[in-house]
Scaffold this motif. Structure first.
Motif, mmCIF file in Angstrom:
data_model
loop_
_atom_site.group_PDB
_atom_site.id
_atom_site.type_symbol
_atom_site.label_atom_id
_atom_site.label_comp_id
_atom_site.label_asym_id
_atom_site.label_seq_id
_atom_site.Cartn_x
_atom_site.Cartn_y
_atom_site.Cartn_z
ATOM 1 N N SER A 1 0.799 -1.232 0.000
ATOM 2 C CA SER A 1 0.000 0.000 0.000
ATOM 3 C C SER A 1 0.830 1.280 0.000
ATOM 4 C CB SER A 1 -0.962 -0.004 1.195
ATOM 5 O OG SER A 1 -0.233 -0.019 2.393
ATOM 6 N N PHE A 2 2.117 1.194 0.427
ATOM 7 C CA PHE A 2 2.951 2.396 0.509
ATOM 8 C C PHE A 2 3.738 2.658 -0.766
ATOM 9 C CE2 PHE A 2 5.188 -1.316 2.177
ATOM 10 C CZ PHE A 2 6.314 -1.350 1.362
ATOM 11 N N CYS A 3 3.751 1.685 -1.678
ATOM 12 C CA CYS A 3 4.797 1.677 -2.698
ATOM 13 C C CYS A 3 4.307 2.096 -4.085
ATOM 14 C CB CYS A 3 5.416 0.278 -2.762
ATOM 15 S SG CYS A 3 6.867 0.219 -3.800
ATOM 16 N N GLY B 1 16.097 -7.038 -9.842
ATOM 17 C CA GLY B 1 14.674 -6.868 -10.121
ATOM 18 C C GLY B 1 14.014 -6.397 -8.842
ATOM 19 N N GLN B 2 12.824 -5.817 -8.943
ATOM 20 C CA GLN B 2 12.124 -5.386 -7.721
ATOM 21 C C GLN B 2 11.903 -6.578 -6.805
ATOM 22 O OE1 GLN B 2 11.772 -2.416 -6.855
ATOM 23 N NE2 GLN B 2 12.258 -1.441 -8.809
ATOM 24 N N ASN B 3 11.542 -7.724 -7.406
ATOM 25 C CA ASN B 3 11.348 -8.955 -6.625
ATOM 26 C C ASN B 3 11.945 -10.101 -7.441
ATOM 27 O OD1 ASN B 3 9.368 -7.601 -4.736
ATOM 28 N ND2 ASN B 3 8.275 -7.436 -6.668
ATOM 29 N N VAL C 1 11.633 -6.584 5.335
ATOM 30 C CA VAL C 1 10.515 -6.985 6.204
ATOM 31 C C VAL C 1 9.498 -5.854 6.341
ATOM 32 C CG1 VAL C 1 11.717 -6.374 8.350
ATOM 33 C CG2 VAL C 1 9.900 -8.061 8.415
ATOM 34 N N GLN C 2 9.953 -4.634 6.350
ATOM 35 C CA GLN C 2 9.170 -3.377 6.437
ATOM 36 C C GLN C 2 8.614 -3.079 7.825
ATOM 37 O OE1 GLN C 2 9.919 -1.797 3.980
ATOM 38 N NE2 GLN C 2 9.864 -3.010 2.115
ATOM 39 N N SER C 3 8.115 -4.095 8.556
ATOM 40 C CA SER C 3 7.608 -3.849 9.915
ATOM 41 C C SER C 3 7.600 -5.173 10.675
ATOM 42 C CB SER C 3 6.184 -3.292 9.845
ATOM 43 O OG SER C 3 5.607 -3.274 11.143
ATOM 44 N N SER D 1 17.981 -6.010 5.357
ATOM 45 C CA SER D 1 16.539 -5.764 5.222
ATOM 46 C C SER D 1 16.234 -4.276 5.086
ATOM 47 C CB SER D 1 15.838 -6.340 6.464
ATOM 48 O OG SER D 1 14.452 -6.418 6.251
ATOM 49 N N ASP D 2 14.970 -3.985 4.751
ATOM 50 C CA ASP D 2 14.452 -2.608 4.721
ATOM 51 C C ASP D 2 13.320 -2.515 5.738
ATOM 52 O OD1 ASP D 2 15.978 -2.315 2.427
ATOM 53 O OD2 ASP D 2 14.270 -2.231 1.044
ATOM 54 N N ILE D 3 13.241 -1.371 6.419
ATOM 55 C CA ILE D 3 12.135 -1.144 7.367
ATOM 56 C C ILE D 3 11.609 0.278 7.201
ATOM 57 C CG2 ILE D 3 11.619 -0.772 9.838
ATOM 58 C CD1 ILE D 3 13.008 -3.368 10.402
ATOM 59 N N TYR E 1 8.379 6.774 6.904
ATOM 60 C CA TYR E 1 7.281 6.689 5.943
ATOM 61 C C TYR E 1 7.089 8.046 5.258
ATOM 62 C CZ TYR E 1 2.741 6.652 3.810
ATOM 63 O OH TYR E 1 1.728 6.800 2.886
ATOM 64 N N SER E 2 6.962 8.008 3.936
ATOM 65 C CA SER E 2 6.674 9.241 3.199
ATOM 66 C C SER E 2 5.511 8.953 2.256
ATOM 67 C CB SER E 2 7.947 9.702 2.480
ATOM 68 O OG SER E 2 7.780 9.791 1.103
ATOM 69 N N LYS E 3 4.509 9.787 2.372
ATOM 70 C CA LYS E 3 3.273 9.586 1.610
ATOM 71 C C LYS E 3 3.524 9.755 0.117
ATOM 72 C CE LYS E 3 -1.166 11.962 1.748
ATOM 73 N NZ LYS E 3 -2.048 12.607 2.720
ATOM 74 N N ARG F 1 -0.238 -4.279 3.239
ATOM 75 C CA ARG F 1 -0.586 -5.298 2.218
ATOM 76 C C ARG F 1 0.657 -6.048 1.736
ATOM 77 N NH1 ARG F 1 -4.699 -1.706 -1.468
ATOM 78 N NH2 ARG F 1 -5.990 -0.992 0.243
ATOM 79 N N ARG F 2 1.458 -6.487 2.692
ATOM 80 C CA ARG F 2 2.694 -7.166 2.319
ATOM 81 C C ARG F 2 2.477 -8.625 1.929
ATOM 82 N NH1 ARG F 2 7.250 -5.381 0.707
ATOM 83 N NH2 ARG F 2 8.545 -6.743 1.963
ATOM 84 N N GLY F 3 1.372 -9.215 2.409
ATOM 85 C CA GLY F 3 1.140 -10.620 2.054
ATOM 86 C C GLY F 3 1.968 -11.578 2.903
HETATM 87 N N1 SAM Z 1 10.765 -4.527 -3.875
HETATM 88 C C1 SAM Z 1 11.113 -4.108 -2.572
HETATM 89 C C2 SAM Z 1 10.205 -4.745 -1.506
HETATM 90 O O1 SAM Z 1 10.362 -5.875 -1.168
HETATM 91 O O2 SAM Z 1 9.345 -4.086 -0.963
HETATM 92 C C3 SAM Z 1 11.035 -2.608 -2.460
HETATM 93 C C4 SAM Z 1 11.874 -1.710 -3.288
HETATM 94 S S1 SAM Z 1 11.802 -0.013 -2.801
HETATM 95 C C5 SAM Z 1 12.480 0.656 -4.207
HETATM 96 C C6 SAM Z 1 13.048 0.159 -1.549
HETATM 97 C C7 SAM Z 1 12.537 0.483 -0.184
HETATM 98 O O3 SAM Z 1 12.023 1.797 -0.108
HETATM 99 C C8 SAM Z 1 11.369 -0.381 0.283
HETATM 100 O O4 SAM Z 1 11.766 -1.649 0.669
HETATM 101 C C9 SAM Z 1 10.808 0.435 1.410
HETATM 102 O O5 SAM Z 1 11.418 0.122 2.634
HETATM 103 C C10 SAM Z 1 11.158 1.886 0.995
HETATM 104 N N2 SAM Z 1 9.918 2.609 0.609
HETATM 105 C C11 SAM Z 1 9.120 2.355 -0.439
HETATM 106 N N3 SAM Z 1 8.072 3.208 -0.434
HETATM 107 C C12 SAM Z 1 8.208 4.008 0.648
HETATM 108 C C13 SAM Z 1 7.441 5.072 1.205
HETATM 109 N N4 SAM Z 1 6.308 5.479 0.666
HETATM 110 N N5 SAM Z 1 7.909 5.663 2.326
HETATM 111 C C14 SAM Z 1 9.067 5.268 2.896
HETATM 112 N N6 SAM Z 1 9.814 4.267 2.428
HETATM 113 C C15 SAM Z 1 9.408 3.629 1.315
#
Ligand code: SAM
Length: 442
Positions: free
Chosen positions: A159-161, A197-199, A267-269, A305-307, A339-341, A279-281
């Motif tokens: 939902s954030f991406c 790749g993104q995934n 993991v994100q959270s 990881s990313d959070i 988090y950035s909208k 909506r990470r699934g």
């Molecule tokens: N494909 C990766 C995944 O598994 O979610 C994400 C790639 S994204 C280019 C890199 C990172 O940016 C994400 O994993 C997330 O932590 C961060 N990110 C994406 N959207 C964001 C948002 N709206 N606000 C803050 N961080 C964000």
């Protein structure tokens, strides 16, 4: 005589790979590529839209170029181009070309249109059938490490991406094409490739073409084995999506020493409530199970990881669960984002109710926890021998060389510039917060 083109790249490895691909096509069409905006007739900005700040940076850069440029043709490519489309022309009168994420191969045509008198050119179309993924060695960002895209786009819709909107649906390249490219890179002397790749682990080609000879529980783990069979010395891959992370990936890494010992698994959270809103699934238990498989591997695998902190509705308790998750997972490295909208994503309609001060406080708390964990992990490398691909001179000291280990840690050591491109053993004798330092062993 054709114009000189300068490409400036922002954002992720996919953008780096797209710039390399665009440069290959431009040179083939007779353009000269240059390393500075000042000497260019055409300036292309390959943009990132993942956070709003990244997007704003592009417009600041356009304003700079506009001030300095005189008569340059300015084009915006990449994610901001795809998302904003026509609106970029309204935002900045200096921009004459808007090139979407799948239009990289058509840039020469767009330049020609402008040079033939059109005021503006826009292409947000899909990739054409049979468009080539070929990247010429001269355009690659490094003569030692090459990025090899295996899948484009994203179907996950967290939902954030913004990525599914800026890069479209997932589309995988055929394994045959990928394996052929890796073989060629090996012949050209590349020592390391990153499958990107993104995934990456959602890799799903239309056919088994090129991986008939290898087994695997998923198309991605088969691809890993097929690529490992090429004999390329070091193979890394990023990013892995937790829901699609099959244990067979770990088995493949155990079977092939040239599959490197590093997994990036965002993991994100750590809170199930927030993961659901994202909506990470996957929930935190699913994620932990995957981490357990990674940690139990016969090889010691590095995990990063990313959070995101301060997601809409994230309470103090949710954040505590994230802290706990980080403690349990013991990451070798962590990218923390406030988090950035992002307009256009589902979460943009949520109430962004965590104050900026609270986001900063959580960011700092998590960063400090990670620093402590990382210190312990990095210290465990003291006295160990790591294999390092020497990528260049250290920015800090002319006497030192720098590179990455197979577990993707930055390693610096005293050494001569002639070592660049070689794989050397380094005995670690000093630990910094984000790098290791050691002595080269002959
Ligand atoms: N494909 C990766 C995944 O598994 O979610 C994400 C790639 S994204 C280019 C890199 C990172 O940016 C994400 O994993 C997330 O932590 C961060 N990110 C994406 N959207 C964001 C948002 N709206 N606000 C803050 N961080 C964000």
């Amino acid at each position: 005589m054709k114009s000189k083109v300068y490409i400036e790249t922002f954002g992720c490895q996919m953008n780096v790979a797209d710039s390399e691909r665009a440069a290959t096509g431009l040179r083939k069409a007779g353009y000269e590529l240059t390393q500075s905006a000042e000497s260019a007739d055409v300036v292309l900005l390959n943009t990132c839209s993942v956070r709003e700040r990244a997007e704003r940076k592009v417009f600041t850069r356009i304003a700079d170029l506009q001030g300095a440029s005189g008569k340059k043709l300015i084009g915006v490519m990449g994610c901001v181009a795809q998302l904003e489309g026509e609106a970029i022309f309204d935002h900045s009168s200096a921009v004459q070309m808007v090139i979407g994420t799948r239009a990289t191969d058509r840039i020469p045509l767009l330049i020609e249109r402008i040079q033939n008198g059109e005021e503006r050119a826009l292409d947000l179309g899909e990739r054409g059938d049979g468009e080539s993924w070929e990247i010429s060695p001269v355009e690659r960002h490094s003569p030692h490490v090459a990025f090899v895209p295996i899948i484009e786009g994203c179907n996950k819709f967290c939902s954030f991406c913004i990525v599914p909107y800026s890069r479209g649906r997932e589309k995988s390249r055929s394994a045959r094409e990928i394996v052929t490219e890796v073989r060629r890179l090996r012949e050209l002397g590349y020592r390391e490739i990153h499958l990107i790749g993104q995934n990456v682990n959602s890799y799903r080609p239309r056919t088994q073409d090129g991986q008939e000879h290898v087994f695997g529980a998923t198309a991605f783990s088969r691809l890993l084995r097929a690529v490992a069979e090429t004999g390329m010395e070091r193979i890394k891959f990023t990013t892995s999506f937790p829901r699609d992370f099959h244990p067979d990936i770990v088995l493949a890494i155990e079977e092939y020493p040239n599959l490197c010992d590093w997994i990036h698994l965002p993991v994100q959270s750590g809170s199930d409530r927030i993961l659901k809103a994202m909506r990470r699934g996957h929930n935190s238990e699913d994620y932990r199970r995957r981490v357990e498989t990674i940690k139990k591997s016969k090889r010691r695998l590095s995990l990063t990881s990313d959070i995101i902190v301060g997601f809409p509705g994230e309470t103090e308790e949710d954040f505590e669960q994230t802290m706990k998750q980080v403690e349990q997972c013991e990451y070798d490295g962590l990218y923390i984002f406030k988090y950035s909208k992002r307009a256009g994503t589902p979460a943009a309609n949520f109430n962004d109710d965590v104050s900026p001060a609270e986001k900063t406080a959580r960011f700092l708390a998590l960063e400090s926890l990670q620093r402590e964990i990382q210190k312990g992990i990095y210290r465990s490398y003291l006295g160990r021998l790591v294999s390092v691909l020497v990528e260049g001179q250290s920015a800090r000291s002319m006497a030192d060389m720098t590179g990455h280990s197979t577990c993707h840690k930055v390693v610096n050591f005293r050494g001569a510039a002639t070592l660049e491109g070689q794989i050397v053993d380094v005995l670690i004798n000093e630990v910094k917060s984000n790098s290791l330092y050691g002595e080269r062993m002959s």
